[in-house]
Design a protein around this motif. Structure first.
Motif, PDB file in Angstrom:
ATOM      1  N   GLU A  71       7.555 -19.202 -28.353  1.00  0.00           N
ATOM      2  CA  GLU A  71       6.401 -18.314 -28.253  1.00  0.00           C
ATOM      3  C   GLU A  71       5.068 -19.034 -28.068  1.00  0.00           C
ATOM      4  OE1 GLU A  71       6.608 -14.943 -28.124  1.00  0.00           O
ATOM      5  OE2 GLU A  71       8.780 -15.184 -28.157  1.00  0.00           O
ATOM      6  N   GLY A  72       5.056 -20.382 -28.119  1.00  0.00           N
ATOM      7  CA  GLY A  72       3.763 -21.029 -27.959  1.00  0.00           C
ATOM      8  C   GLY A  72       3.824 -22.543 -27.937  1.00  0.00           C
ATOM      9  N   SER A  73       2.770 -23.130 -27.412  1.00  0.00           N
ATOM     10  CA  SER A  73       2.625 -24.585 -27.360  1.00  0.00           C
ATOM     11  C   SER A  73       2.273 -25.116 -28.741  1.00  0.00           C
ATOM     12  CB  SER A  73       1.546 -24.969 -26.349  1.00  0.00           C
ATOM     13  OG  SER A  73       0.308 -24.371 -26.690  1.00  0.00           O
ATOM     14  N   GLN A  74       2.305 -26.445 -28.868  1.00  0.00           N
ATOM     15  CA  GLN A  74       2.015 -27.076 -30.154  1.00  0.00           C
ATOM     16  C   GLN A  74       1.312 -28.403 -29.885  1.00  0.00           C
ATOM     17  OE1 GLN A  74       5.459 -28.090 -32.639  1.00  0.00           O
ATOM     18  NE2 GLN A  74       4.471 -27.003 -34.315  1.00  0.00           N
ATOM     19  N   ALA A  75       0.064 -28.522 -30.333  1.00  0.00           N
ATOM     20  CA  ALA A  75      -0.730 -29.734 -30.124  1.00  0.00           C
ATOM     21  C   ALA A  75      -0.833 -30.521 -31.426  1.00  0.00           C
ATOM     22  CB  ALA A  75      -2.126 -29.380 -29.618  1.00  0.00           C
ATOM     23  N   PHE A  76      -0.677 -31.845 -31.316  1.00  0.00           N
ATOM     24  CA  PHE A  76      -0.757 -32.751 -32.458  1.00  0.00           C
ATOM     25  C   PHE A  76      -1.879 -33.753 -32.201  1.00  0.00           C
ATOM     26  CE2 PHE A  76       3.520 -31.164 -32.404  1.00  0.00           C
ATOM     27  CZ  PHE A  76       3.823 -30.957 -33.747  1.00  0.00           C
ATOM     28  N   VAL A  77      -2.889 -33.745 -33.068  1.00  0.00           N
ATOM     29  CA  VAL A  77      -4.018 -34.654 -32.969  1.00  0.00           C
ATOM     30  C   VAL A  77      -4.014 -35.507 -34.236  1.00  0.00           C
ATOM     31  CG1 VAL A  77      -6.507 -34.857 -32.684  1.00  0.00           C
ATOM     32  CG2 VAL A  77      -5.290 -32.907 -31.659  1.00  0.00           C
ATOM     33  N   PRO A  78      -3.677 -36.806 -34.101  1.00  0.00           N
ATOM     34  CA  PRO A  78      -3.609 -37.637 -35.305  1.00  0.00           C
ATOM     35  C   PRO A  78      -4.976 -37.803 -35.955  1.00  0.00           C
ATOM     36  CG  PRO A  78      -3.382 -38.978 -33.335  1.00  0.00           C
ATOM     37  CD  PRO A  78      -3.405 -37.556 -32.880  1.00  0.00           C
ATOM     38  N   MET A  79      -4.964 -37.894 -37.271  1.00  0.00           N
ATOM     39  CA  MET A  79      -6.206 -38.084 -38.028  1.00  0.00           C
ATOM     40  C   MET A  79      -6.382 -39.548 -38.418  1.00  0.00           C
ATOM     41  SD  MET A  79      -6.009 -34.527 -40.203  1.00  0.00           S
ATOM     42  CE  MET A  79      -7.676 -34.506 -40.836  1.00  0.00           C
ATOM     43  N   SER A  80      -5.636 -40.427 -37.758  1.00  0.00           N
ATOM     44  CA  SER A  80      -5.771 -41.876 -37.913  1.00  0.00           C
ATOM     45  C   SER A  80      -5.465 -42.495 -36.558  1.00  0.00           C
ATOM     46  CB  SER A  80      -4.808 -42.417 -38.979  1.00  0.00           C
ATOM     47  OG  SER A  80      -3.484 -42.393 -38.494  1.00  0.00           O
ATOM     48  N   ALA A  81      -5.674 -43.786 -36.445  1.00  0.00           N
ATOM     49  CA  ALA A  81      -5.414 -44.485 -35.176  1.00  0.00           C
ATOM     50  C   ALA A  81      -3.987 -45.023 -35.101  1.00  0.00           C
ATOM     51  CB  ALA A  81      -6.412 -45.626 -34.996  1.00  0.00           C
ATOM     52  N   ILE A 116       2.601 -30.220 -26.761  1.00  0.00           N
ATOM     53  CA  ILE A 116       3.952 -29.949 -26.272  1.00  0.00           C
ATOM     54  C   ILE A 116       3.973 -28.524 -25.728  1.00  0.00           C
ATOM     55  CG2 ILE A 116       6.375 -29.708 -26.919  1.00  0.00           C
ATOM     56  CD1 ILE A 116       5.842 -31.808 -29.106  1.00  0.00           C
ATOM     57  N   LEU A 117       4.429 -28.373 -24.487  1.00  0.00           N
ATOM     58  CA  LEU A 117       4.441 -27.066 -23.843  1.00  0.00           C
ATOM     59  C   LEU A 117       5.397 -26.105 -24.536  1.00  0.00           C
ATOM     60  CD1 LEU A 117       4.447 -28.122 -20.079  1.00  0.00           C
ATOM     61  CD2 LEU A 117       2.493 -27.449 -21.499  1.00  0.00           C
ATOM     62  N   ARG A 118       5.113 -24.837 -24.400  1.00  0.00           N
ATOM     63  CA  ARG A 118       5.956 -23.774 -24.929  1.00  0.00           C
ATOM     64  C   ARG A 118       7.403 -23.972 -24.460  1.00  0.00           C
ATOM     65  NH1 ARG A 118       5.866 -17.400 -23.270  1.00  0.00           N
ATOM     66  NH2 ARG A 118       3.906 -17.234 -24.344  1.00  0.00           N
ATOM     67  N   ASN A 119       8.354 -23.793 -25.368  1.00  0.00           N
ATOM     68  CA  ASN A 119       9.790 -23.820 -25.086  1.00  0.00           C
ATOM     69  C   ASN A 119      10.329 -25.200 -24.709  1.00  0.00           C
ATOM     70  OD1 ASN A 119      11.812 -21.969 -25.495  1.00  0.00           O
ATOM     71  ND2 ASN A 119      12.074 -21.552 -23.331  1.00  0.00           N
ATOM     72  N   THR A 120       9.608 -26.263 -25.026  1.00  0.00           N
ATOM     73  CA  THR A 120      10.054 -27.630 -24.742  1.00  0.00           C
ATOM     74  C   THR A 120      10.763 -28.189 -25.976  1.00  0.00           C
ATOM     75  OG1 THR A 120       8.251 -28.016 -23.194  1.00  0.00           O
ATOM     76  CG2 THR A 120       9.265 -29.967 -24.169  1.00  0.00           C
ATOM     77  N   TRP A 121      11.983 -28.689 -25.782  1.00  0.00           N
ATOM     78  CA  TRP A 121      12.720 -29.321 -26.882  1.00  0.00           C
ATOM     79  C   TRP A 121      11.974 -30.576 -27.325  1.00  0.00           C
ATOM     80  CZ3 TRP A 121      16.129 -26.536 -29.229  1.00  0.00           C
ATOM     81  CH2 TRP A 121      16.928 -25.627 -28.521  1.00  0.00           C
ATOM     82  N   HIS A 122      11.881 -30.789 -28.643  1.00  0.00           N
ATOM     83  CA  HIS A 122      11.214 -31.995 -29.142  1.00  0.00           C
ATOM     84  C   HIS A 122      11.740 -32.350 -30.522  1.00  0.00           C
ATOM     85  CE1 HIS A 122       8.548 -29.758 -31.936  1.00  0.00           C
ATOM     86  NE2 HIS A 122       8.563 -28.823 -31.001  1.00  0.00           N
ATOM     87  N   GLY A 123      11.565 -33.616 -30.879  1.00  0.00           N
ATOM     88  CA  GLY A 123      11.906 -34.071 -32.219  1.00  0.00           C
ATOM     89  C   GLY A 123      10.849 -33.633 -33.203  1.00  0.00           C
ATOM     90  N   VAL A 124      11.130 -33.832 -34.472  1.00  0.00           N
ATOM     91  CA  VAL A 124      10.154 -33.483 -35.506  1.00  0.00           C
ATOM     92  C   VAL A 124       9.022 -34.503 -35.505  1.00  0.00           C
ATOM     93  CG1 VAL A 124      11.888 -32.319 -36.906  1.00  0.00           C
ATOM     94  CG2 VAL A 124      11.383 -34.734 -37.326  1.00  0.00           C
ATOM     95  N   LEU A 125       7.951 -34.183 -36.184  1.00  0.00           N
ATOM     96  CA  LEU A 125       6.793 -35.063 -36.270  1.00  0.00           C
ATOM     97  C   LEU A 125       7.226 -36.411 -36.852  1.00  0.00           C
ATOM     98  CD1 LEU A 125       3.766 -35.377 -35.880  1.00  0.00           C
ATOM     99  CD2 LEU A 125       3.446 -34.292 -38.111  1.00  0.00           C
ATOM    100  N   THR A 126       6.925 -37.500 -36.128  1.00  0.00           N
ATOM    101  CA  THR A 126       7.451 -38.818 -36.480  1.00  0.00           C
ATOM    102  C   THR A 126       6.363 -39.885 -36.484  1.00  0.00           C
ATOM    103  OG1 THR A 126       9.509 -38.128 -35.366  1.00  0.00           O
ATOM    104  CG2 THR A 126       9.330 -40.432 -35.967  1.00  0.00           C
ATOM    105  N   PRO A 127       5.538 -39.923 -37.535  1.00  0.00           N
ATOM    106  CA  PRO A 127       4.582 -41.029 -37.625  1.00  0.00           C
ATOM    107  C   PRO A 127       5.322 -42.337 -37.879  1.00  0.00           C
ATOM    108  CG  PRO A 127       4.459 -39.639 -39.584  1.00  0.00           C
ATOM    109  CD  PRO A 127       5.444 -39.001 -38.655  1.00  0.00           C
ATOM    110  N   LEU A 128       4.800 -43.426 -37.334  1.00  0.00           N
ATOM    111  CA  LEU A 128       5.410 -44.745 -37.521  1.00  0.00           C
ATOM    112  C   LEU A 128       4.678 -45.552 -38.583  1.00  0.00           C
ATOM    113  CD1 LEU A 128       6.175 -45.526 -33.785  1.00  0.00           C
ATOM    114  CD2 LEU A 128       7.781 -44.766 -35.551  1.00  0.00           C
ATOM    115  N   ALA A 129       3.607 -44.990 -39.133  1.00  0.00           N
ATOM    116  CA  ALA A 129       2.840 -45.637 -40.209  1.00  0.00           C
ATOM    117  C   ALA A 129       2.150 -44.546 -41.008  1.00  0.00           C
ATOM    118  CB  ALA A 129       1.804 -46.602 -39.625  1.00  0.00           C
ATOM    119  N   GLY A 130       1.734 -44.887 -42.213  1.00  0.00           N
ATOM    120  CA  GLY A 130       0.999 -43.932 -43.030  1.00  0.00           C
ATOM    121  C   GLY A 130      -0.439 -43.865 -42.586  1.00  0.00           C
ATOM    122  N   PRO A 131      -1.159 -42.819 -42.842  1.00  0.00           N
ATOM    123  CA  PRO A 131      -0.823 -41.734 -43.736  1.00  0.00           C
ATOM    124  C   PRO A 131      -0.038 -40.594 -43.101  1.00  0.00           C
ATOM    125  CG  PRO A 131      -3.089 -41.489 -43.042  1.00  0.00           C
ATOM    126  CD  PRO A 131      -2.562 -42.765 -42.425  1.00  0.00           C
ATOM    127  N   GLY A 132       0.106 -40.548 -41.792  1.00  0.00           N
ATOM    128  CA  GLY A 132       0.884 -39.481 -41.157  1.00  0.00           C
ATOM    129  C   GLY A 132       0.225 -38.119 -41.211  1.00  0.00           C
TER     130      GLY A 132
END
Length: 162
Positions: A78-88, A119-135
């Motif tokens: 039903e919708g897209s999903q945007a992820f904007v990290p709060m760290s570098a 990520i566009l609507r209806n696109t298969w994707h993995g779960v949120l996967t930070p590689l370092a803290g704080p995530g």
């Protein structure tokens, strides 16, 4: 035998079939605030469907390590999903194409500092996967009365590695 997926750098061209790379590179579209701010305009194809609205949330995800075993993907019909990290810190973006309701051709991308994704609507994707803290991430996605999550457990796990 376990299949392996190699991590690629996140680029606008490579990620285009799955969504948008959110970054401020190249020439700005506009100069605003009396010349003190560069605006990189309209960088995401946000889509919340006819019965949804934009919602802004903050996610805190536990860091993961590589190699990563992938057993489950999801999508949001039903919708897209945007992820904007709060760290570098970099994070991993895992996506796949759809073939008759199944995820196929899994790809993995590593973000660079300053990159977010949509990520566009209806696109298969993995779960949120930070590689370092704080995530921590600002997430812009659909809020509405109808369900917006479909999960798919892979028949055989994949290993994501450098």
């Amino acid at each position: 035998m376990i299949a392996h997926v190699r991590i690629e750098p996140l680029t606008v061209a490579a990620f285009a079939p799955y969504g948008d790379v959110l970054e401020a590179v190249g020439a700005p579209d506009r100069i605003i605030n009396e010349g003190s701010c560069e605006r990189f305009h309209d960088r995401a194809r946000l889509d919340f469907g006819p019965d949804g609205r934009a919602g802004l949330s903050v996610f805190h995800a536990m860091p993961r390590s590589l190699p990563l075993t992938l057993e489950l993907v999801e999508r949001h019909p039903e919708g897209s999903q945007a992820f904007v990290p709060m760290s570098a810190d970099p994070f991993l973006v895992i996506v796949a194409m759809d073939e008759k309701g199944r995820p196929v051709n899994v790809r993995a991308f590593r973000t660079a500092p300053g990159q977010g994704i949509n990520i566009l609507r209806n696109t298969w994707h993995g779960v949120l996967t930070p590689l370092a803290g704080p995530g921590r991430f600002t997430v812009i996605d659909r809020v509405g009365a109808t369900p917006n999550l479909e999960e798919y457990r892979l028949a055989a796990p994949l290993v994501i590695r450098d």
